[in-house]
Every structure is written in structure tokens, then in C-alpha cells.
Design a protein around this motif. Structure first.
Motif, short mmCIF file in Angstrom:
data_model
loop_
_atom_site.label_atom_id
_atom_site.label_comp_id
_atom_site.label_asym_id
_atom_site.label_seq_id
_atom_site.Cartn_x
_atom_site.Cartn_y
_atom_site.Cartn_z
N VAL A 66 40.21 36.74 42.92
CA VAL A 66 39.98 36.51 44.56
C VAL A 66 40.27 37.81 45.14
N ALA A 67 41.41 38.46 44.92
CA ALA A 67 41.78 39.97 45.44
C ALA A 67 40.74 41.12 45.36
N LYS A 68 40.26 41.28 43.84
CA LYS A 68 39.75 42.30 43.62
C LYS A 68 38.15 42.12 43.89
N GLN A 69 37.77 40.72 44.21
CA GLN A 69 36.16 40.61 44.56
C GLN A 69 36.41 40.83 46.30
N LEU A 70 37.70 40.71 46.84
CA LEU A 70 37.48 40.93 48.25
C LEU A 70 37.72 42.29 48.63
N VAL A 71 38.36 43.10 48.10
CA VAL A 71 38.93 44.53 48.20
C VAL A 71 38.48 45.22 47.10
N LYS A 72 37.26 46.18 47.38
CA LYS A 72 36.62 47.10 46.49
C LYS A 72 37.24 48.45 46.75
N ARG A 73 38.09 48.82 45.60
CA ARG A 73 38.72 50.19 45.68
C ARG A 73 38.46 51.08 44.46
N ASP A 85 44.18 59.58 28.78
CA ASP A 85 44.06 58.11 29.03
C ASP A 85 43.19 57.67 30.31
N VAL A 86 42.86 58.75 30.93
CA VAL A 86 41.78 58.73 32.12
C VAL A 86 40.54 58.26 31.84
N GLU A 87 40.12 58.22 30.42
CA GLU A 87 38.86 57.85 30.22
C GLU A 87 38.74 56.28 29.79
N GLU A 88 39.71 55.64 29.65
CA GLU A 88 39.94 54.25 29.26
C GLU A 88 40.14 53.39 30.43
N ARG A 89 39.84 53.81 31.69
CA ARG A 89 40.22 52.75 32.61
C ARG A 89 39.13 51.72 32.71
N PRO A 90 39.46 50.63 33.44
CA PRO A 90 38.67 49.58 33.82
C PRO A 90 37.60 50.14 34.84
N GLU A 91 36.44 49.36 34.85
CA GLU A 91 35.30 49.60 36.04
C GLU A 91 35.71 48.79 37.30
N SER A 92 36.64 47.67 37.08
CA SER A 92 37.00 46.77 38.18
C SER A 92 37.71 47.62 39.45
N SER A 93 37.63 46.96 40.59
CA SER A 93 38.53 47.33 41.68
C SER A 93 39.91 47.51 41.16
N SER A 94 40.31 48.79 41.70
CA SER A 94 41.74 49.06 41.75
C SER A 94 42.60 48.38 42.30
N PHE A 95 42.23 47.64 43.42
CA PHE A 95 43.26 46.95 44.15
C PHE A 95 42.96 45.51 43.84
N PRO A 96 44.10 44.70 43.47
CA PRO A 96 45.60 44.96 43.16
C PRO A 96 45.44 45.20 41.64
N SER A 97 46.84 45.57 41.15
CA SER A 97 46.80 45.41 39.59
C SER A 97 47.23 43.97 39.07
N GLY A 98 46.14 43.77 38.36
CA GLY A 98 46.31 42.45 37.67
C GLY A 98 47.30 42.19 36.78
N HIS A 99 47.47 43.32 36.26
CA HIS A 99 48.65 43.43 34.95
C HIS A 99 49.69 43.41 35.42
N THR A 100 50.18 44.17 36.76
CA THR A 100 51.41 44.02 37.29
C THR A 100 51.38 42.49 37.87
N ALA A 101 50.54 41.84 38.69
CA ALA A 101 50.55 40.62 39.06
C ALA A 101 50.99 39.52 37.99
N ALA A 102 50.48 39.71 36.79
CA ALA A 102 50.77 38.82 35.75
C ALA A 102 52.08 39.00 35.18
N ALA A 103 52.62 40.22 35.10
CA ALA A 103 53.88 40.60 34.52
C ALA A 103 55.01 39.96 35.49
N VAL A 104 54.98 40.28 36.70
CA VAL A 104 55.74 39.87 37.78
C VAL A 104 55.97 38.41 37.70
N ALA A 105 54.53 37.73 37.87
CA ALA A 105 54.63 36.46 37.84
C ALA A 105 55.15 35.54 36.59
#
Length: 169
Positions: A66-73, A85-105
Motif C-alpha cells: 500500500v504505502a510504497k505504491q502511494l508514496v514514490k520516493r 553497499d550502495v550498489e545493492e539497493r532496491p529499485e522500489s520506493s524508499s518510503f517506508p521501510s518494509g524491513h523495519t515495518a516487518a521487524a517491529v510488527a
């Protein structure tokens, strides 16, 4: 702040964060924690693991679906990240961090049932959040938004059984 966190260059950071990133990819870390809880924690462990997995799934849906589809950053500029490590970044929107969302949840959903397991999960949760900024995948605000989404997902997972029971009564 992103530049400052990305420029941390100590042996501890170099040794600790890459394995955390690898473990957090595709929520492997949280699946492994859930399996360990379910196998070794008896009834409490199975209940905590179920809540954690459900929280992670909902957080992933809310953040990535949802959020990454609504906010393109855009991701932080590569020039800000002084390591490879900067070369291995995802192409999707930066906002929000899905990794952090999953970890906190996962951590927040587990904690009411099994506080010690939640406390143990809090350490890698914080490391995942730091790692996402350090590797240049996210701004601190992306991580903060991911944490909020994780909190909301965990709260919804914890409240769902009570809400269903009320509806059925």
C-alpha cells in the motif's frame, strides 16, 4: 543524518550489519525466530510465533503493498553512501521501510504473549532499522514510518481475536 549514519565505519558495524541485512531479507530472520518459538516454546511459543508471523505479513502488506505504491520516493543519493553497499539497493520506493515495518510488527506482536522473546527480538529489530539507513536503502524518516506501520500492524493483529469474538457474540 542519513550521511552520518551511512558513514559509520567501525569494525563492529562492518562485522555486524551485513549478516543482519542478509538475515532480514525476505523476512528470513522472523520466520526463523517464529520456528524457534513454535518448536521450543510450547503453547506460549506457538501463540507468540503465530502473532509474530501475522504481524509481519500485515506489516509487509501495508508497507510494500500500500504505502510504497502511494508514496514514490527516491533512495538516498549514492554520493551520500561512502561504501560499496550502495550498489545493492532496491529499485522500489524508499518510503517506508518494509524491513523495519516487518521487524517491529513481529517483535511487538510477540511481546504480550512472551515478553522475554519480545525482548530478544528487539535487538535485531533495532539493528535492522539502523542497517537500512547505513546501507543507503532508506532515510531515517522511512525507517520511522516503517516502525509506525509495524506498530499499527501488531496492534491490529493483537486486537483481531477480540474484535471477532465481539462480532460473533
Amino acid at each position: 543524518m542519513t550521511k552520518r549514519i551511512a558513514s559509520w565505519d567501525s569494525p563492529c558495524v562492518r562485522d555486524l550489519l551485513p549478516p543482519v541485512e542478509a538475515a532480514a531479507e525476505h523476512t528470513k530472520l522472523w520466520w526463523a525466530a517464529a520456528a524457534a518459538m513454535a518448536v521450543g516454546g510450547g503453547w506460549r511459543g506457538r501463540k507468540a510465533a503465530t502473532a509474530g508471523v501475522a504481524g509481519t505479513a500485515l506489516a509487509e502488506l501495508l508497507s510494500n503493498g500500500v504505502a510504497k505504491q502511494l508514496v514514490k520516493r527516491r533512495r538516498p543519493p549514492k554520493e551520500w553512501i561512502p561504501h560499496e553497499d550502495v550498489e545493492e539497493r532496491p529499485e522500489s520506493s524508499s518510503f517506508p521501510s518494509g524491513h523495519t515495518a516487518a521487524a517491529v510488527a513481529f517483535t511487538v506482536a510477540v511481546t504480550p504473549t512472551w515478553p522475554w522473546a519480545g525482548a530478544a527480538c528487539a535487538v535485531p529489530t533495532v539493528l535492522v532499522a539502523i542497517e537500512r539507513v547505513h546501507d543507503g536503502a532508506h532515510y531515517p524518516s522511512d525507517v520511522a514510518a516503517g516502525a509506525v506501520i509495524g506498530l499499527v500492524a501488531a496492534a491490529l493483529v493483537r486486537a483481531t481475536p477480540r474484535l471477532l469474538l465481539r462480532r460473533l457474540s
